[in-house]
Design an enzyme around this catalytic site. Structure first.
Site, PDB file in Angstrom:
ATOM      1  N   ASN A   9     -61.441  -3.965 -63.196  1.00  0.00           N
ATOM      2  CA  ASN A   9     -61.182  -5.404 -63.088  1.00  0.00           C
ATOM      3  C   ASN A   9     -62.505  -6.103 -63.390  1.00  0.00           C
ATOM      4  OD1 ASN A   9     -60.649  -8.019 -62.333  1.00  0.00           O
ATOM      5  ND2 ASN A   9     -60.312  -7.566 -60.162  1.00  0.00           N
ATOM      6  N   TRP A  10     -62.587  -6.713 -64.562  1.00  0.00           N
ATOM      7  CA  TRP A  10     -63.861  -7.297 -64.995  1.00  0.00           C
ATOM      8  C   TRP A  10     -64.109  -8.673 -64.392  1.00  0.00           C
ATOM      9  CZ3 TRP A  10     -63.894  -5.917 -70.996  1.00  0.00           C
ATOM     10  CH2 TRP A  10     -63.906  -4.529 -71.118  1.00  0.00           C
ATOM     11  N   LYS A  11     -63.134  -9.196 -63.653  1.00  0.00           N
ATOM     12  CA  LYS A  11     -63.277 -10.498 -62.974  1.00  0.00           C
ATOM     13  C   LYS A  11     -63.799 -11.553 -63.967  1.00  0.00           C
ATOM     14  CE  LYS A  11     -63.569  -8.079 -58.617  1.00  0.00           C
ATOM     15  NZ  LYS A  11     -64.027  -8.019 -57.241  1.00  0.00           N
ATOM     16  N   HIS A  94     -54.701 -10.195 -55.836  1.00  0.00           N
ATOM     17  CA  HIS A  94     -56.083  -9.798 -55.545  1.00  0.00           C
ATOM     18  C   HIS A  94     -56.620 -10.645 -54.392  1.00  0.00           C
ATOM     19  CE1 HIS A  94     -60.355  -9.078 -55.930  1.00  0.00           C
ATOM     20  NE2 HIS A  94     -60.022  -7.966 -56.552  1.00  0.00           N
ATOM     21  N   GLU A  96     -59.328 -12.074 -53.952  1.00  0.00           N
ATOM     22  CA  GLU A  96     -59.998 -13.326 -54.364  1.00  0.00           C
ATOM     23  C   GLU A  96     -58.968 -14.407 -54.671  1.00  0.00           C
ATOM     24  OE1 GLU A  96     -62.393 -11.388 -57.327  1.00  0.00           O
ATOM     25  OE2 GLU A  96     -63.449 -10.352 -55.705  1.00  0.00           O
ATOM     26  N   GLU A 166     -57.368  -2.694 -51.141  1.00  0.00           N
ATOM     27  CA  GLU A 166     -58.732  -3.198 -51.268  1.00  0.00           C
ATOM     28  C   GLU A 166     -59.131  -3.890 -49.965  1.00  0.00           C
ATOM     29  OE1 GLU A 166     -59.804  -3.713 -55.727  1.00  0.00           O
ATOM     30  OE2 GLU A 166     -58.968  -5.585 -55.019  1.00  0.00           O
ATOM     31  N   GLY A 172     -67.349  -5.810 -53.387  1.00  0.00           N
ATOM     32  CA  GLY A 172     -68.593  -6.402 -53.867  1.00  0.00           C
ATOM     33  C   GLY A 172     -69.702  -6.414 -52.831  1.00  0.00           C
ATOM     34  N   SER A 212     -66.191  -1.472 -53.758  1.00  0.00           N
ATOM     35  CA  SER A 212     -67.476  -0.771 -53.931  1.00  0.00           C
ATOM     36  C   SER A 212     -67.301   0.700 -54.306  1.00  0.00           C
ATOM     37  CB  SER A 212     -68.347  -0.924 -52.681  1.00  0.00           C
ATOM     38  OG  SER A 212     -68.643  -2.291 -52.450  1.00  0.00           O
ATOM     39  N   GLY A 233     -64.443  -2.986 -59.577  1.00  0.00           N
ATOM     40  CA  GLY A 233     -65.025  -4.255 -60.019  1.00  0.00           C
ATOM     41  C   GLY A 233     -66.406  -4.035 -60.612  1.00  0.00           C
ATOM     42  N   GLY A 234     -67.436  -4.139 -59.786  1.00  0.00           N
ATOM     43  CA  GLY A 234     -68.818  -4.093 -60.264  1.00  0.00           C
ATOM     44  C   GLY A 234     -69.123  -2.901 -61.168  1.00  0.00           C
TER      45      GLY A 234
HETATM   46  P1  13P Z   1     -66.027  -4.039 -56.389  1.00  0.00           P
HETATM   47  O1  13P Z   1     -65.814  -2.682 -57.022  1.00  0.00           O
HETATM   48  O2  13P Z   1     -67.075  -4.855 -57.100  1.00  0.00           O
HETATM   49  O3  13P Z   1     -66.254  -3.934 -54.912  1.00  0.00           O
HETATM   50  O4  13P Z   1     -64.667  -4.860 -56.594  1.00  0.00           O
HETATM   51  C1  13P Z   1     -63.472  -4.276 -56.227  1.00  0.00           C
HETATM   52  C2  13P Z   1     -62.369  -5.163 -56.687  1.00  0.00           C
HETATM   53  O5  13P Z   1     -62.185  -6.245 -56.162  1.00  0.00           O
HETATM   54  C3  13P Z   1     -61.544  -4.708 -57.805  1.00  0.00           C
HETATM   55  O6  13P Z   1     -60.421  -5.508 -57.951  1.00  0.00           O
END
Ligand code: 13P
Length: 249
Positions: A9-11, A94, A96, A166, A172, A212, A233-234
């Site tokens: 997920n590149w956000k 998600h 967020e 999640e 993050g 993470s 994500g990251g």
């Molecule tokens: P991180 O891997 O940056 O913690 O993000 C996880 C995430 O929200 C994937 O959707």
């Protein structure tokens, strides 16, 4: 036997040029890889990335979509528009979206049903806040989000749903749930799916971990019986950090 599903997920990262460059690196790095793969760039890069991943073993994902098929919804993106760009999977619910943009379980459920009715795959995200975990409510929150997110989804459509657990406090932050803690929640979510759809559907449900996840902890997480992949994500923002996770058996 469930196949691990590793998704990036590149956000809200990367210009179109940067997204295309990363997608090209991943097409080479993951060719012949042992797992199912998806990358979800921003809406703005979907068209360009679609051309890069088309015909490869990497599915094209979107990070969100409107509750409505089309209409007067300024700033929203519809399922029809996503399909037009070659999107195959959509991430819904998600944390967020839930916590920063106030999406409710009802909105997420409408999106889930709309995406499935148009033939897309769905990654439904669930997970508790830190204060909910500390209050002993992690299971109750995940159960409610799972039941409400899937309300009205047929057993047949459920085959195109992946659940991503999640824990919000792990996203993050560098804090990861221990493999044991994550596996316990995954097992619990699988039990809830079993109560809703029966034992076979529960056994087939792919449940990703997100929060993470990185090369250093992926192997231990993926070794757990109920953890069937990751939503990353990251560490998904560079081929060097994503590929080692994606190539884990
Ligand atoms: P991180 O891997 O940056 O913690 O993000 C996880 C995430 O929200 C994937 O959707």
């Amino acid at each position: 036997m469930r196949k691990n599903f590793i998704a990036g997920n590149w956000k809200m990262h990367k210009t179109t040029g940067e997204a295309v460059a990363l997608a090209k690196d991943l097409v080479s790095a993951l060719a012949g890889g042992p797992n199912k793969y998806m990358i979800a760039p921003s809406f703005t890069a979907l068209d360009a990335v679609s051309k890069v991943v088309s015909g490869t073993n990497i599915l094209l994902g979107a990070q969100n979509m409107s509750t409505d098929e089309q209409g007067a919804h300024t700033g929203e993106v519809s399922v029809l528009q996503l399909k037009d760009l070659g999107v195959q999977v959509v991430i819904l619910g998600h944390s967020e979206r839930r916590h920063t943009y106030s999406e409710t379980d009802d909105m997420i459920n409408r999106k889930v049903k709309l995406a499935l009715s148009h033939g897309l795959e769905v990654i439904l995200c669930v997970g508790e806040l830190l204060e909910e975990r500390e209050a002993g409510k992690a299971e109750a929150v995940c159960e409610e989000q799972t039941r409400k997110g899937l309300a009205g989804v047929s057993a047949d459509d459920l085959k195109r749903v992946t659940i991503a657990y999640e824990p919000v406090w792990a996203i993050g932050t560098g804090k990861t749930a221990t493999p044991e803690d994550a596996d316990a929640i995954h097992a619990f979510i699988r039990k809830v799916v079993g109560e809703m759809y029966g034992a076979d559907a529960a056994a087939a449900m792919v449940i990703q971990y997100g929060g993470s996840m990185k090369a250093e902890n992926a192997e231990a997480l993926l070794a757990k019986e109920n953890i069937d992949g990751g939503l990353i994500g990251g560490a998904a923002l560079k081929a060097d950090t994503f590929a080692p996770i994606a190539l884990c058996k």
